[in-house]
Design a protein around this motif. Structure first.
Motif, PDB file in Angstrom:
ATOM      1  N   LYS A   2       0.338 -11.089 -31.808  1.00 19.61           N
ATOM      2  CA  LYS A   2      -0.830 -11.774 -32.383  1.00 19.61           C
ATOM      3  C   LYS A   2      -1.241 -12.972 -31.529  1.00 19.61           C
ATOM      4  CE  LYS A   2       0.042 -10.419 -37.190  1.00 19.61           C
ATOM      5  NZ  LYS A   2       0.441 -10.885 -38.550  1.00 19.61           N
ATOM      6  N   ASN A  15      -3.096  -6.663 -31.693  1.00 20.71           N
ATOM      7  CA  ASN A  15      -3.155  -6.274 -33.102  1.00 20.71           C
ATOM      8  C   ASN A  15      -1.925  -5.428 -33.427  1.00 20.71           C
ATOM      9  OD1 ASN A  15      -6.211  -6.982 -33.809  1.00 20.71           O
ATOM     10  ND2 ASN A  15      -6.163  -6.047 -31.782  1.00 20.71           N
ATOM     11  N   VAL A  63      -3.440  -7.224 -23.269  1.00 19.03           N
ATOM     12  CA  VAL A  63      -2.580  -8.353 -23.624  1.00 19.03           C
ATOM     13  C   VAL A  63      -1.165  -7.830 -23.893  1.00 19.03           C
ATOM     14  CG1 VAL A  63      -4.378  -9.862 -24.487  1.00 19.03           C
ATOM     15  CG2 VAL A  63      -3.404  -8.172 -26.015  1.00 19.03           C
ATOM     16  N   ASN A 100      -0.902 -13.395 -28.427  1.00 18.54           N
ATOM     17  CA  ASN A 100      -1.485 -12.951 -27.165  1.00 18.54           C
ATOM     18  C   ASN A 100      -2.814 -12.234 -27.347  1.00 18.54           C
ATOM     19  OD1 ASN A 100       0.621 -13.977 -25.667  1.00 18.54           O
ATOM     20  ND2 ASN A 100       1.796 -12.085 -25.691  1.00 18.54           N
ATOM     21  N   GLY A 101      -3.289 -12.143 -28.605  1.00 19.55           N
ATOM     22  CA  GLY A 101      -4.590 -11.537 -28.849  1.00 19.55           C
ATOM     23  C   GLY A 101      -4.553 -10.075 -29.204  1.00 19.55           C
ATOM     24  N   THR A 141       2.509  -7.292 -24.237  1.00 17.44           N
ATOM     25  CA  THR A 141       3.503  -8.369 -24.307  1.00 17.44           C
ATOM     26  C   THR A 141       4.735  -8.110 -23.466  1.00 17.44           C
ATOM     27  OG1 THR A 141       4.404  -7.365 -26.321  1.00 17.44           O
ATOM     28  CG2 THR A 141       2.817  -9.152 -26.596  1.00 17.44           C
ATOM     29  N   ARG A 155      -7.350  -6.771 -26.631  1.00 13.32           N
ATOM     30  CA  ARG A 155      -8.091  -7.763 -27.401  1.00 13.32           C
ATOM     31  C   ARG A 155      -9.251  -7.160 -28.187  1.00 13.32           C
ATOM     32  NH1 ARG A 155      -6.463 -12.781 -26.123  1.00 13.32           N
ATOM     33  NH2 ARG A 155      -5.469 -13.119 -24.088  1.00 13.32           N
ATOM     34  N   ASP A 156      -9.857  -6.097 -27.669  1.00 12.45           N
ATOM     35  CA  ASP A 156     -11.071  -5.581 -28.291  1.00 12.45           C
ATOM     36  C   ASP A 156     -10.968  -4.074 -28.487  1.00 12.45           C
ATOM     37  OD1 ASP A 156     -13.619  -5.053 -29.196  1.00 12.45           O
ATOM     38  OD2 ASP A 156     -14.614  -6.345 -27.737  1.00 12.45           O
TER      39      ASP A 156
END
Length: 265
Positions: free
Chosen positions: A164, A169, A3, A166-167, A5, A116-117
């Motif tokens: 945040k 951290n 994700v 866009n998923g 940016t 994301r993960d």
């Protein structure tokens, strides 16, 4: 999928190309040995990756990125420095295309904050590390600067909101060891440390502030901010001007703190 940016615009690659193994992975260097196999995930233009390869003359380094955009520059950098024990590939950190127990070191620098993960990513990094191998992670934790500058404050707020939304951290360096535990590493196998960057000389301010200003004017970050309604071009232009004002401050100073972990499998 990532994700991220921004994209790999010239202003972004300018920032990434400044990174070296010494200024961005010094916590890992004492553990590198000449015959190792290293995987560098999120290698960008390859400046850290090529440094790793120069330290392992009888080993090999593989650098991967989720898009091919910066990899030609990475290959050209390796060629210009006479480095041949290296290759670059497109790959996804969530599903690494390598067999179990393939690498002595698996390294990321400012990557987990953009996906994301991160726990799944660390599990994949652990999977492809050899028994006794190292998973090395360095992520930004916090930033501070002088003098006060409302435009830079707006920049930080904007990057946090977009990351945040866009998923991602943003700036997770203070708790990456928690992710490592969730990924299956025992606490006594995780070494925690901190490292920093500081930009204060005229050349350093020009590099850092100039590249940040450039991102506000022409990059995937700027385009995404406008497209998704986070900011308008006028606001981004004001942030760019604020960065350039900071560059001109003789007493200007910018510090960035990173969290670092070495995880033994």
């Amino acid at each position: 999928m990532p994700v991220y940016t921004t994209n790999h615009a010239p202003s972004v690659l300018k920032t990434h190309s400044w990174r070296t193994a010494q200024n961005s992975a010094s916590y890992l260097l004492p553990h590198i040995k000449p015959s190792m196999k290293i995987l560098d995930i999120g290698c960008g233009p390859g400046s850290i990756t090529v440094d790793f390869a120069s330290l392992i003359p009888s080993g090999h380094v593989t650098g991967i990125e989720y898009v091919p955009d910066p990899l030609n520059d990475a290959r050209e950098l390796a060629t210009s420095r006479g480095i041949s024990n290296i290759d670059f590939q497109v790959g996804d950190i969530h599903s690494l295309d390598f067999a179990d127990e393939s690498f002595d070191i698996v390294h990321v620098h400012q990557v987990l904050q953009h996906i994301r993960d991160p726990v799944k990513a660390l599990q994949e990094m652990k999977r492809v590390a050899k028994p006794g191998g190292i998973v090395a992670v360095r992520e930004s934790a916090s930033m501070t600067w002088y003098p006060e500058n409302k435009a830079i404050t707006s920049w930080l707020d904007l990057t946090m909101k977009m990351g945040k939304a866009n998923g991602g951290n943003p700036h997770p360096g203070r708790y990456i060891h928690v992710w490592a535990r969730e990924a299956g590493f025992a606490l006594d196998k995780i070494q925690r440390s901190a490292g920093s960057w500081c930009f204060s000389s005229p050349a350093e301010r020009e590099y850092w502030g100039g590249s940040m200003a450039g991102r506000m004017e022409s990059s995937g970050f700027a385009e995404g901010a406008v497209r998704d309604g986070f900011a308008g071009w006028e606001e981004l232009g004001g942030i760019a001007r604020g960065w350039r004002e900071w560059v001109g401050e003789e007493e200007g100073w910018f510090g960035l703190l990173h969290g670092e972990i070495l995880c033994w499998k």
